[in-house]
Scaffold this motif. Structure first.
Motif: not given
Length: 329
Positions: A95-96, A117-119, A162-163, A172-175
């Motif tokens: 996710y971005l 690492a968060l994922r 990183g995503t 999932v990329l937001d703008e």
């Protein structure tokens, strides 16, 4: 609404037969009495490049956040990668967010590994993959530079990598194109196509029609928190009949009666909507009637014209205003 989505998904599109990576029905979200999202319905096939297209403030970010479980809908249903609870499949998602941000003192390679690492990706493996990703995208020289030492565009590319570092099934990329120059926008488009070629599902929001038209298999058009259309890009464009531009040597003759109602003449050219019967019967009449065809072209409607027809002039003006603001940055 449901009929429109079903019609779009089944209209000769191979993606309609694929399993769904994302399914949403009747999503509603209110903030302090304001309805930001009002009954959104989406069906995103696995492996598709799917765009959520609409002006700023239309409800794109709120919709993505509901799909990801960052916020819960006030009503409606969602299923992501087969799970009704998005958090259960969080490690399979990249996710971005719209709000960009990395720790400025971190080195690029460490920033990418940290996001991985968060994922759930071990840091050691994350560092190895980060260097490979940076090298593969022409940023190997920046691997050990701090984020604060990078340009805005380079820092954004690092965040995008990183995503991807944990190799998600759904991105999932937001703008994602916001703030990137034309060169880096092109690189990102190539990256998105590469992900889809590998079977990754990519869903991104944008207020720039050109990105959606070039990249997307399917789109959801969103305006005022509602989705008046969701389905294949070609189906959206076919809402407006293709336009014919005809140039003839003869100016009069019996062939004139064969031109469709509403045909208009501009100089030597005739302009009219492509008849439902296609162009072949018309061509036969023109030839038999000695019209003397000098040129004939058929132009399909673009996604911009489709957006205007589906969402309305006001939404189109808001979309163009947002794109214009982006170009001035």
């Amino acid at each position: 609404m449901k009929a429109q989505i079903g019609e779009a998904r089944l209209a000769g599109n191979a993606a309609a037969t694929r399993p769904l990576a994302i399914e949403a029905r009747g999503l509603v979200k209110r903030f302090d009495g304001f309805t930001a999202v009002d009954g959104v319905e989406l069906a995103v096939p696995e492996g598709a490049i799917y765009g959520i297209l609409g002006p700023n403030g239309a409800g794109k970010t709120t919709t993505l956040r509901m799909l990801l479980g960052i916020i819960d809908p006030d009503a409606g249903y969602r299923r992501v990668l087969g799970a009704e609870r998005p958090h259960d499949v969080a490690r399979a998602i990249g996710y971005l967010p719209e709000e960009r941000g990395l720790y400025p003192a971190m080195k690029a390679v460490e920033a990418i590994a940290f996001v991985g690492a968060l994922r759930g990706l071990p840091l050691r493996e994350g560092r190895r993959r980060a260097r490979d990703l940076l090298e593969g995208h022409g940023l190997g020289y920046a691997a050990d530079r701090q984020i604060r030492q990078l340009s805005k565009g380079m820092a954004q590319q690092v965040q995008i990598l990183g995503t991807l570092v944990h190799r998600p099934r759904l991105v999932v990329l937001d703008e994602p194109f916001s703030g990137l120059d034309a060169l880096n926008q092109g690189k990102l488009e190539k990256m998105i196509r590469g992900l889809a070629d590998e079977g990754t599902t990519v869903i991104f929001s944008t207020h720039v029609i050109a990105h959606a038209e070039r990249l997307c298999d399917e789109v959801a058009i969103i305006a005022g928190g509602k989705v008046p259309f969701a389905g294949p890009v070609d189906v959206a464009r076919d809402r407006i009949p293709a336009q014919v531009r005809l140039e003839t040597r003869a100016s009069t003759g019996p062939w004139l009666a064969a031109l469709p109602e509403g045909a208009r003449q501009e100089g030597r050219f005739w302009h009219f909507a492509l008849p439902d019967t296609g162009v072949e019967p018309l061509l036969r009449t023109l030839i038999e009637g000695d019209a003397g065809i000098l040129s004939l072209s058929i132009e399909r409607a673009g996604l911009h014209d489709a957006f205007v027809a589906i969402a309305g002039e006001a939404a189109a003006r808001a979309l163009e205003a947002g794109a214009g603001d982006e170009e001035m940055r």
